[in-house]
Design a protein around this motif. Structure first.
Motif, PDB file in Angstrom:
ATOM      1  N   ARG A 199       0.584  -1.241   0.242  1.00  0.00           N
ATOM      2  CA  ARG A 199      -0.104   0.041   0.048  1.00  0.00           C
ATOM      3  C   ARG A 199       0.911   1.394   0.041  1.00  0.00           C
ATOM      4  O   ARG A 199       1.890   1.449   0.561  1.00  0.00           O
ATOM      5  CB  ARG A 199      -0.895   0.205   1.123  1.00  0.00           C
ATOM      6  N   GLU A 200       0.148   2.515  -0.691  1.00  0.00           N
ATOM      7  CA  GLU A 200       1.181   3.438  -0.698  1.00  0.00           C
ATOM      8  C   GLU A 200       1.092   4.219   0.467  1.00  0.00           C
ATOM      9  O   GLU A 200       0.199   5.343   0.488  1.00  0.00           O
ATOM     10  CB  GLU A 200       0.894   4.469  -2.122  1.00  0.00           C
ATOM     11  N   THR A 201       1.630   4.018   1.509  1.00  0.00           N
ATOM     12  CA  THR A 201       1.182   4.578   2.778  1.00  0.00           C
ATOM     13  C   THR A 201       2.349   5.756   2.946  1.00  0.00           C
ATOM     14  O   THR A 201       2.329   6.590   3.947  1.00  0.00           O
ATOM     15  CB  THR A 201       1.588   3.597   4.104  1.00  0.00           C
ATOM     16  N   THR A 202       3.478   5.684   2.216  1.00  0.00           N
ATOM     17  CA  THR A 202       4.440   6.809   2.529  1.00  0.00           C
ATOM     18  C   THR A 202       4.943   7.216   0.855  1.00  0.00           C
ATOM     19  O   THR A 202       6.028   7.095   0.578  1.00  0.00           O
ATOM     20  CB  THR A 202       5.778   6.310   2.931  1.00  0.00           C
ATOM     21  N   PRO A 203       3.765   7.523   0.195  1.00  0.00           N
ATOM     22  CA  PRO A 203       4.266   8.060  -1.229  1.00  0.00           C
ATOM     23  C   PRO A 203       5.379   9.323  -1.232  1.00  0.00           C
ATOM     24  O   PRO A 203       6.002   9.149  -2.389  1.00  0.00           O
ATOM     25  CB  PRO A 203       2.820   8.521  -1.776  1.00  0.00           C
ATOM     26  N   PHE A 204       5.252   9.902  -0.265  1.00  0.00           N
ATOM     27  CA  PHE A 204       6.287  11.222  -0.585  1.00  0.00           C
ATOM     28  C   PHE A 204       7.757  10.457  -0.337  1.00  0.00           C
ATOM     29  O   PHE A 204       8.695  10.994  -1.107  1.00  0.00           O
ATOM     30  CB  PHE A 204       6.075  12.448   0.355  1.00  0.00           C
ATOM     31  N   LEU A 205       7.958   9.660   0.792  1.00  0.00           N
ATOM     32  CA  LEU A 205       9.167   9.349   0.946  1.00  0.00           C
ATOM     33  C   LEU A 205       9.597   8.204  -0.244  1.00  0.00           C
ATOM     34  O   LEU A 205      10.857   8.502  -0.521  1.00  0.00           O
ATOM     35  CB  LEU A 205       9.324   8.455   2.099  1.00  0.00           C
ATOM     36  N   SER A 206       8.726   7.576  -1.016  1.00  0.00           N
ATOM     37  CA  SER A 206       8.908   6.852  -1.874  1.00  0.00           C
ATOM     38  C   SER A 206       9.498   7.761  -3.096  1.00  0.00           C
ATOM     39  O   SER A 206      10.479   7.349  -3.775  1.00  0.00           O
ATOM     40  CB  SER A 206       7.697   5.939  -2.232  1.00  0.00           C
ATOM     41  N   SER A 207       8.827   8.845  -3.081  1.00  0.00           N
ATOM     42  CA  SER A 207       9.154   9.818  -4.446  1.00  0.00           C
ATOM     43  C   SER A 207      10.559  10.360  -4.246  1.00  0.00           C
ATOM     44  O   SER A 207      11.046  10.857  -5.476  1.00  0.00           O
ATOM     45  CB  SER A 207       7.988  10.690  -4.481  1.00  0.00           C
ATOM     46  N   ILE A 208      11.192  10.257  -2.958  1.00  0.00           N
ATOM     47  CA  ILE A 208      12.563  11.066  -2.808  1.00  0.00           C
ATOM     48  C   ILE A 208      13.438  10.015  -2.540  1.00  0.00           C
ATOM     49  O   ILE A 208      14.392  10.302  -2.042  1.00  0.00           O
ATOM     50  CB  ILE A 208      12.470  12.038  -1.845  1.00  0.00           C
ATOM     51  N   SER A 209      13.082   8.610  -2.746  1.00  0.00           N
ATOM     52  CA  SER A 209      13.968   7.427  -2.254  1.00  0.00           C
ATOM     53  C   SER A 209      15.310   7.482  -2.798  1.00  0.00           C
ATOM     54  O   SER A 209      16.411   7.049  -2.170  1.00  0.00           O
ATOM     55  CB  SER A 209      13.293   6.309  -2.901  1.00  0.00           C
ATOM     56  N   ASP A 210      15.566   8.334  -3.946  1.00  0.00           N
ATOM     57  CA  ASP A 210      17.105   8.410  -4.324  1.00  0.00           C
ATOM     58  C   ASP A 210      17.888   9.478  -3.670  1.00  0.00           C
ATOM     59  O   ASP A 210      19.086   9.507  -3.568  1.00  0.00           O
ATOM     60  CB  ASP A 210      17.039   8.906  -5.686  1.00  0.00           C
ATOM     61  N   GLU A 211      17.113   9.895  -2.442  1.00  0.00           N
ATOM     62  CA  GLU A 211      17.938  11.090  -1.562  1.00  0.00           C
ATOM     63  C   GLU A 211      18.035  10.476  -0.321  1.00  0.00           C
ATOM     64  O   GLU A 211      18.753  11.104   0.627  1.00  0.00           O
ATOM     65  CB  GLU A 211      17.234  12.342  -1.416  1.00  0.00           C
ATOM     66  N   LEU A 212      17.493   9.087  -0.042  1.00  0.00           N
ATOM     67  CA  LEU A 212      17.540   8.516   1.329  1.00  0.00           C
ATOM     68  C   LEU A 212      18.527   7.598   1.579  1.00  0.00           C
ATOM     69  O   LEU A 212      19.019   6.870   0.806  1.00  0.00           O
ATOM     70  CB  LEU A 212      16.148   8.018   1.392  1.00  0.00           C
ATOM     71  N   MET A 213      19.133   7.688   2.927  1.00  0.00           N
ATOM     72  CA  MET A 213      20.086   6.664   3.581  1.00  0.00           C
ATOM     73  C   MET A 213      19.086   5.873   4.245  1.00  0.00           C
ATOM     74  O   MET A 213      18.683   6.384   5.425  1.00  0.00           O
ATOM     75  CB  MET A 213      21.268   7.274   4.300  1.00  0.00           C
ATOM     76  N   LEU A 214      18.706   4.885   3.795  1.00  0.00           N
ATOM     77  CA  LEU A 214      17.468   3.932   4.633  1.00  0.00           C
ATOM     78  C   LEU A 214      18.118   2.806   5.216  1.00  0.00           C
ATOM     79  O   LEU A 214      18.779   1.732   4.323  1.00  0.00           O
ATOM     80  CB  LEU A 214      16.448   3.414   3.324  1.00  0.00           C
ATOM     81  N   MET A 215      17.826   2.530   6.360  1.00  0.00           N
ATOM     82  CA  MET A 215      18.456   1.404   7.117  1.00  0.00           C
ATOM     83  C   MET A 215      17.284   0.451   6.867  1.00  0.00           C
ATOM     84  O   MET A 215      16.154   0.617   7.563  1.00  0.00           O
ATOM     85  CB  MET A 215      18.763   1.824   8.570  1.00  0.00           C
ATOM     86  N   GLU A 216      17.552  -0.744   6.330  1.00  0.00           N
ATOM     87  CA  GLU A 216      16.471  -1.724   6.050  1.00  0.00           C
ATOM     88  C   GLU A 216      16.001  -2.311   7.162  1.00  0.00           C
ATOM     89  O   GLU A 216      14.847  -2.975   7.085  1.00  0.00           O
ATOM     90  CB  GLU A 216      16.917  -2.397   5.059  1.00  0.00           C
ATOM     91  N   ASN A 217      16.977  -2.720   8.057  1.00  0.00           N
ATOM     92  CA  ASN A 217      16.808  -3.543   9.056  1.00  0.00           C
ATOM     93  C   ASN A 217      17.154  -2.927  10.478  1.00  0.00           C
ATOM     94  O   ASN A 217      18.311  -3.211  11.281  1.00  0.00           O
ATOM     95  CB  ASN A 217      17.411  -4.974   9.078  1.00  0.00           C
ATOM     96  N   ASN A 218      16.369  -1.985  10.662  1.00  0.00           N
ATOM     97  CA  ASN A 218      16.740  -1.359  12.168  1.00  0.00           C
ATOM     98  C   ASN A 218      15.720  -1.672  13.373  1.00  0.00           C
ATOM     99  O   ASN A 218      14.615  -2.114  13.097  1.00  0.00           O
ATOM    100  CB  ASN A 218      16.534   0.369  11.649  1.00  0.00           C
ATOM    101  N   PHE A 219      16.286  -1.717  14.666  1.00  0.00           N
ATOM    102  CA  PHE A 219      15.580  -2.169  15.683  1.00  0.00           C
ATOM    103  C   PHE A 219      15.596  -0.919  16.861  1.00  0.00           C
ATOM    104  O   PHE A 219      16.715  -0.352  16.894  1.00  0.00           O
ATOM    105  CB  PHE A 219      16.065  -3.468  16.173  1.00  0.00           C
ATOM    106  N   THR A 220      14.762  -1.140  17.872  1.00  0.00           N
ATOM    107  CA  THR A 220      14.699  -0.105  18.883  1.00  0.00           C
ATOM    108  C   THR A 220      15.537  -0.805  19.904  1.00  0.00           C
ATOM    109  O   THR A 220      15.727  -2.132  19.878  1.00  0.00           O
ATOM    110  CB  THR A 220      13.288   0.036  19.347  1.00  0.00           C
ATOM    111  N   ASN A 221      15.964   0.000  20.893  1.00  0.00           N
ATOM    112  CA  ASN A 221      16.672  -0.804  22.046  1.00  0.00           C
ATOM    113  C   ASN A 221      16.120  -0.743  23.269  1.00  0.00           C
ATOM    114  O   ASN A 221      16.382  -1.272  24.446  1.00  0.00           O
ATOM    115  CB  ASN A 221      17.894   0.247  22.382  1.00  0.00           C
ATOM    116  N   ALA A 222      14.505  -0.242  23.165  1.00  0.00           N
ATOM    117  CA  ALA A 222      13.801  -0.333  24.216  1.00  0.00           C
ATOM    118  C   ALA A 222      12.467  -0.443  23.740  1.00  0.00           C
ATOM    119  O   ALA A 222      11.971   0.538  22.839  1.00  0.00           O
ATOM    120  CB  ALA A 222      13.820   0.983  25.102  1.00  0.00           C
TER     121      ALA A 222
END
Length: 585
Positions: free
Chosen positions: A181-204
């Motif tokens: 689903r297009e839940t983040t259309p804006f972020l998808s539109s600028i994906s070539d500007e993003l440093m995206l951590m694909e597997n990130n986890f919380t510490n708490a």
């Protein structure tokens, strides 16, 4: 126990000094005024002050007792019951007033007519009390202030930094992470500007502990901060990214909510110029100059008194923090936070560090501004954790990111700014779901999709690395701009089992127990595999992160014994007794 005793003794000394400061001018006026009526007024004033304090303390003692024993108290009182509390308060105050007046009169006579040695002793005791009250805490506070890292590196970059965290946001529900689903259309539109951590986890898995881990770059077991009433104490109160940035001339602001995510409530010292409508000046001498234990106890007592008094006299309703963060009214304030950031852009000349915490994705019920995926659903009769509404709330969050991005671009400062997009924990306080972590650096620098595991405590070191500032020794995280080990162990802690308070609706966690106290569970991730230990029952659980982006080498994925070694090393490093964990070998 010694710390608690000293806090109580100091609090007593502090209030005695406050009373002394208030009484001395009144005492001088009383003996300097020839008019009997004026003297009578003066006596009423300085009798009323301790009467008010005593009556207020009786109120809070009774309230604590009734709520602890019977689950009712001022916070649950409504309508006429609030008035009954107010009337009772006035009756007790009237009863105490005469007793205090007689006591004060006798003390005044003793003070003025006592023998010379007695007066010398009285003055000496006051002086000693003053030294204890002012001297020891201030010297201790100064020592803690000296731990603050002050930087004056003219060569360091000073971009605006916008840390945007969404509450309870799962990465797998975001289209920029591959969701259908297009839940983040804006972020998808600028994906070539993003440093995206694909597997990130919380510490708490609790908001307070997670946000503090982001600020400090430290594990929650290091700061001992996981869930209220936990706060930063001692040197931890001064060791954080906001403090470093403030020493570099940044103007720091936080737009979140009280109690769970408020920098002043969590005792982040020397870190923010303003937080949720309050300025650092408003926090006063208590938090600015006194050690954390002393100031926190005194300010907590004063806050508890003031909120209860305002409630019973119908001035301001007491707020249930949990009800607040799950209410539509609080979610509707999210848009104001973007407006607040824009106001700072227009009115501040200093580089900005702003943290905005978005509540709309919190749940269990949602209030999206536009229903796209949940079209036709009745918001007033929604069922908890409806994921169509959740997706619409993520769409709202994406729109907020776009608004900020466009405003920065329109002012010509987008290329002088870093935007970090993350979350405190997964949906429904999950510690095992992937949470987003996205960096937008100037000119799209470092744009990439990184499949290696990362964690929220890596945010602060990454920002410092970009600014050419060495990471302090006290930070546990690493810079994500460096080469990453895909099999680095990631460790997250969680609160224990919870029940819902029937009176307030607040989540109540099981009692803290030694040796791990507020830490109820610990999870270790290595690549896609996770292991979890319940620190009360010492039962094991394990599984695979789903969905996980990337392939793992089965020979590199650790077994349960190795995961236990990581957990024991983690707690041992921060001074916990790990004998019970050792018995699991």
């Amino acid at each position: 126990m010694l710390d608690k005793l000293l806090v109580l003794l100091y609090a007593f000394a502090f209030f005695m000094i406050v009373l002394g400061i208030l009484f001395l001018p009144l005492l001088i006026l009383e003996h300097g005024l020839p008019n009997a009526k004026a003297v009578s007024v003066i006596r009423i004033i300085y009798t009323a002050i301790p009467t008010l304090i005593l009556t207020s303390l009786i109120l809070i003692l009774v309230d604590n007792f009734t709520y602890t024993m019977f689950r009712f108290g001022i916070i649950t009182s409504k309508g006429i019951l609030r008035g009954i509390y107010a009337i009772s308060f006035i009756i007790v105050a009237i009863m105490l007033f005469r007793r205090v007046q007689l006591f004060a009169q006798k003390r005044s006579e003793t003070w003025q007519t006592g023998t010379h040695p007695k007066r010398v002793i009285n003055y000496a005791l006051l002086f000693v009390l003053f030294v204890i009250t002012i001297g020891i805490p201030l010297s201790s506070g100064s020592a803690l202030h000296s731990t603050k890292r002050v930087l004056e590196d003219a060569d360091s970059l000073r971009p605006n930094i916008f840390l945007i965290t969404a509450d309870g946001l799962n990465a797998q529900r975001m289209s920029v992470y591959g969701y259908n689903r297009e839940t983040t259309p804006f972020l998808s539109s600028i994906s070539d500007e993003l440093m995206l951590m694909e597997n990130n986890f919380t510490n708490a898995n609790a908001t307070s502990g997670s946000i503090i881990s982001i600020y400090t770059g430290k594990y929650p077991a290091n700061t001992r901060c996981l869930y209220p009433p936990d706060i930063l104490n001692d040197k931890n109160a001064y060791q954080h990214l906001p403090g470093i940035l403030q020493s570099l001339g940044y103007y720091n602001a936080q737009f979140s909510l009280g109690y769970y995510v408020d920098a002043y409530e969590l005792n982040v010292r020397d870190g923010f110029n303003e937080a949720n409508g309050r300025s650092s000046a408003a926090t006063g001498i208590l938090t600015n100059y006194l050690p954390t234990n002393y100031s926190q106890f005194i300010s907590s007592v004063m806050t508890r008194l003031s909120t209860r008094l305002l409630h019973v006299f119908y001035v301001k309703d007491m707020e249930n923090p949990y009800a607040q963060v799950t209410s539509k009214a609080e979610y509707d304030k999210d848009a104001d936070k973007i407006d607040n950031i824009i106001d700072l852009l227009d009115n501040k000349e200093e580089p900005l560090f702003v943290h905005m915490h978005w509540l709309g994705t919190h749940g269990p019920k949602f209030s999206p501004s536009k229903q796209v995926f949940s079209s036709g659903l009745d918001l007033a009769n929604q069922t908890p954790w409806d994921f169509d509404l959740y997706d619409d709330s993520i769409l709202d969050f994406d729109h907020a990111i776009e608004t900020l991005y466009r405003e920065l671009d329109a002012r010509g400062i987008l290329q002088k700014s870093i935007i970090i997009i993350g979350s405190d924990h997964g949906s429904q306080w999950s510690a095992i779901d992937r949470v987003p972590l996205i960096f937008i650096f100037p000119d799209g620098e470092f744009a990439d999709k990184k499949p290696q595991n990362s964690q929220n405590i890596d945010i602060a070191p990454t920002i410092l690395d970009y600014m050419h500032i060495d990471k302090p020794d006290w930070m546990d995280g690493i810079s994500l701009l460096d080469e990453l080990n895909p099999y680095r162990p990631i460790i997250s802690v969680s609160v224990g089992n919870t029940v819902v308070d029937s009176a307030t609706g607040e989540n109540i966690h099981e009692d803290s127990k030694p040796p791990f106290f507020q830490f109820g569970k610990v999870t270790v991730f290595v690549c896609e595999k996770w292991y979890q230990v319940n620190l009360s029952t010492f039962d094991w659980n394990e599984g695979v992160v789903s969905p996980y982006i990337s392939q793992c080498d089965n020979q590199q994925v650790v077994d349960q014994a190795t995961a236990l070694d990581y957990i024991i090393t983690y707690f041992t490093r921060f001074g916990f007794d790990t004998n019970k964990l050792e018995s699991l070998r």
